[in-house]
Design an enzyme around this catalytic site. Structure first.
Site, PDB file in Angstrom:
ATOM      1  N   ARG A   1     -13.118  -6.900  -4.870  1.00 34.12           N
ATOM      2  CA  ARG A   1     -13.550  -5.526  -4.577  1.00 34.12           C
ATOM      3  C   ARG A   1     -15.005  -5.326  -4.961  1.00 34.12           C
ATOM      4  O   ARG A   1     -15.772  -4.695  -4.219  1.00 34.12           O
ATOM      5  CB  ARG A   1     -12.645  -4.527  -5.301  1.00 34.12           C
ATOM      6  CG  ARG A   1     -11.269  -4.404  -4.611  1.00 34.12           C
ATOM      7  CD  ARG A   1     -10.270  -3.719  -5.518  1.00 34.12           C
ATOM      8  NE  ARG A   1      -8.994  -3.480  -4.847  1.00 34.12           N
ATOM      9  CZ  ARG A   1      -8.076  -4.424  -4.573  1.00 34.12           C
ATOM     10  NH1 ARG A   1      -8.314  -5.707  -4.873  1.00 34.12           N
ATOM     11  NH2 ARG A   1      -6.926  -4.104  -3.992  1.00 34.12           N
TER      12      ARG A   1
ATOM     13  N   SER B   1       1.697  -2.039  -1.009  1.00 37.55           N
ATOM     14  CA  SER B   1       0.660  -3.067  -0.866  1.00 37.55           C
ATOM     15  C   SER B   1      -0.754  -2.528  -1.083  1.00 37.55           C
ATOM     16  O   SER B   1      -1.268  -1.739  -0.289  1.00 37.55           O
ATOM     17  CB  SER B   1       0.746  -3.691   0.532  1.00 37.55           C
ATOM     18  OG  SER B   1      -0.394  -4.496   0.744  1.00 37.55           O
TER      19      SER B   1
ATOM     20  N   GLN C   1      -3.363  -4.331  -0.835  1.00 38.01           N
ATOM     21  CA  GLN C   1      -4.239  -4.913   0.188  1.00 38.01           C
ATOM     22  C   GLN C   1      -4.267  -4.037   1.440  1.00 38.01           C
ATOM     23  O   GLN C   1      -5.321  -3.790   2.013  1.00 38.01           O
ATOM     24  CB  GLN C   1      -3.768  -6.323   0.537  1.00 38.01           C
ATOM     25  CG  GLN C   1      -3.989  -7.304  -0.604  1.00 38.01           C
ATOM     26  CD  GLN C   1      -3.484  -8.692  -0.286  1.00 38.01           C
ATOM     27  OE1 GLN C   1      -2.814  -8.909   0.714  1.00 38.01           O
ATOM     28  NE2 GLN C   1      -3.793  -9.638  -1.160  1.00 38.01           N
TER      29      GLN C   1
ATOM     30  N   ASP D   1       2.946 -10.533  -8.805  1.00 36.81           N
ATOM     31  CA  ASP D   1       2.282 -11.841  -8.883  1.00 36.81           C
ATOM     32  C   ASP D   1       2.769 -12.655 -10.081  1.00 36.81           C
ATOM     33  O   ASP D   1       2.586 -13.879 -10.123  1.00 36.81           O
ATOM     34  CB  ASP D   1       0.758 -11.672  -8.978  1.00 36.81           C
ATOM     35  CG  ASP D   1       0.142 -11.227  -7.653  1.00 36.81           C
ATOM     36  OD1 ASP D   1       0.859 -11.200  -6.634  1.00 36.81           O
ATOM     37  OD2 ASP D   1      -1.061 -10.914  -7.645  1.00 36.81           O
TER      38      ASP D   1
HETATM   39  C1  S3P Z   1      -3.835  -7.843  -4.298  1.00 36.15           C
HETATM   40  C2  S3P Z   1      -2.702  -7.139  -3.985  1.00 36.15           C
HETATM   41  C3  S3P Z   1      -1.366  -7.717  -4.065  1.00 36.15           C
HETATM   42  C4  S3P Z   1      -1.353  -8.990  -4.888  1.00 36.15           C
HETATM   43  C5  S3P Z   1      -2.480  -9.910  -4.522  1.00 36.15           C
HETATM   44  C6  S3P Z   1      -3.818  -9.231  -4.740  1.00 36.15           C
HETATM   45  C7  S3P Z   1      -5.127  -7.124  -4.196  1.00 36.15           C
HETATM   46  O1  S3P Z   1      -0.899  -8.039  -2.761  1.00 36.15           O
HETATM   47  O2  S3P Z   1      -0.110  -9.635  -4.757  1.00 36.15           O
HETATM   48  O3  S3P Z   1      -2.436 -11.087  -5.315  1.00 36.15           O
HETATM   49  O4  S3P Z   1      -6.132  -7.588  -4.769  1.00 36.15           O
HETATM   50  O5  S3P Z   1      -5.162  -6.063  -3.552  1.00 36.15           O
HETATM   51  P1  S3P Z   1      -0.172  -6.951  -1.824  1.00 36.15           P
HETATM   52  O6  S3P Z   1      -1.156  -5.887  -1.517  1.00 36.15           O
HETATM   53  O7  S3P Z   1       0.219  -7.705  -0.586  1.00 36.15           O
HETATM   54  O8  S3P Z   1       0.997  -6.444  -2.606  1.00 36.15           O
END
Ligand code: S3P
Length: 425
Positions: free
Chosen positions: A30, A165, A167, A312
């Site tokens: 980020r 999520s 992400q 994770d």
């Molecule tokens: C992350 C979000 C998580 C996590 C990944 C990193 C991020 O995934 O499992 O290792 O930095 O936004 P998801 O958004 O698919 O849950």
């Protein structure tokens, strides 16, 4: 099966001391992306050293952003240039998904690709949230990378995402910052809210409920940021302490927002002594030290919001659960199947390879603790978190042979040496 093998452990005696871990992976992605979106010079300190962060750095450079050491000099997202080639995201799902969002606002076409593991992960989930804002997004017929984004001319919109999520929330948010009016994103709880914590104080959005974020279109200003240590990396060292009698270990200056520390909540529920002290704040992210002392462990149930906030770390918690007494059941974690490996299958295989009792379920697994694991060989399925979880088992149960151990470099290149140093200092 690979010929490249590393043998780890066992290490006699407890893990004790005060240690640091590399910069947080989620926050490093980020920080680089936000700095590249900002016009001017941003100064970043302590970026994570893993290959995933290198993938983000290289993709941003391919878009015309200058990144020299830890200084990001950018024309601002409006000055990003159309990529000449496919953008290679390596093993990093965060790179691909977050940048798909940022690129959705750019008036050109970008195609993102990845390695073998990333190329089997689900990407169709990006299409709905980005297309409602006005971008066009396509995936392979199977819903995977290559992902092509034709961006520009975005509007505002409200979306609700079924899964927790971060992400997807961030992909939507980075696109919505470029929209013509405010947008809203809502999802299931338990997500890591780094993006929301960063943008809120800049006037670029606000949490309207515990899960709904309103995005105010606008420009991210350049900034200075000292990336806190990675709680997902600290977890490996703290888990080694939790399973080894007599251990007393403190990891200093790690990110401690609730969406990241489900792992600590589970360790506490299992009976370990966990002390957290918040010592500061980095752009909305609480930062502090965590001390874990060994105590007899018992199994527990991990589900709902807790499963999301520990997602994770679930392979690692399977190792801890094998050293506990009683049953640990993980539910509501179907998303594990869509990680760097199918982490339900690879976690169960790891525990069984080391003599433990593990059963697969559609959306989780069950570990029946037998007070420990034994020596064996673990295939990592090209998944860094499986490799590192197996090494933690090895500290108390070893020797454990780890196939394809170098995959740990995705998040922590010096992991094995840093783990071993807990016993050599
Ligand atoms: C992350 C979000 C998580 C996590 C990944 C990193 C991020 O995934 O499992 O290792 O930095 O936004 P998801 O958004 O698919 O849950």
């Amino acid at each position: 099966m690979t010929n490249n093998t590393r043998t780890v452990g066992p290490f006699p005696g407890p893990a004790r001391g005060l240690v640091s871990v590399p910069g947080d992976k989620s926050l490093s992605h980020r920080a680089l992306i936000f700095a590249a979106m900002a016009e001017g010079e941003s100064h970043l300190e302590g970026l994570g050293p893993g290959e995933d962060i290198e993938s983000t750095r290289q993709v941003l450079q391919a878009l015309g952003v200058d990144i020299t050491n830890d200084v990001v000099s950018s024309p601002g997202i409006g000055g990003w240039t159309a990529p000449l080639d496919d953008l290679d995201c390596g093993n990093s799902g965060t790179t691909l998904r977050l940048l798909a969002g940022a690129l959705a606002g750019r008036p050109f076409t970008s195609t993102m690709v990845g390695d073998h593991s990333l190329s089997r992960r689900p990407m169709r989930r990006l299409v709905g949230p980005l297309e409602i804002l006005g971008a066009r997004v396509s995936t392979s017929p199977g819903g995977t990378a290559p992902v092509t984004v034709v961006g520009g001319g975005l509007r505002g919109a409200d979306v609700s995402i079924a899964m927790a999520s971060a992400q997807l929330r961030t992909a939507f948010t980075l696109a919505a910052l470029q929209g013509d009016r405010p947008s809203r994103v809502d999802s299931a709880p338990g997500f890591r809210d780094h993006t929301e914590r960063f943008l809120g104080p800049l006037g670029l959005g606000e949490m309207e409920t515990a899960t709904r974020f309103r995005v105010e279109p606008g420009a991210i200003p350049p900034f200075r940021y000292h990336v806190p240590g990675d709680p997902s990396s600290a977890a490996f060292l703290l888990a080694a302490a939790a399973i080894t009698p007599g251990s007393d270990l403190t990891v200093q200056r790690i990110a401690l927002s609730p969406g990241r520390v489900g792992f600590l909540d589970v360790l506490e529920a299992m009976g370990a002594t966990v002390d957290r002290s918040i010592t500061g704040d980095e752009m909305g992210e609480p930062v502090g030290d965590v001390r874990v002392r060994h105590a007899p462990l018992t199994g527990c149930r991990i589900q709902g919001k807790l499963a999301a906030a520990a997602l994770d770390e679930l392979p690692l918690l399977a190792v801890v659960a094998a050293f506990a007494s009683g049953v640990t059941g993980v539910a509501d974690a179907a998303e594990l199947r869509a990680k760097e490996s199918d982490r339900i299958a690879s976690t169960v295989a790891m525990i069984r390879s080391l003599g433990g009792t593990a059963e697969e379920a559609a959306a989780g697994f069950t570990i029946t603790g037998t007070g420990g694991l034994s020596q064996g060989r673990v295939e990592t399925d090209h998944d860094h978190r499986i490799a590192m979880s197996a090494a933690v088992a090895a500290t108390a149960a070893g020797p454990v042979e780890i196939g394809d151990p170098d995959v740990a470099a995705v998040s922590w290149p010096t992991f094995y040496a840093d783990l071993e140093s807990l016993w050599s200092s």
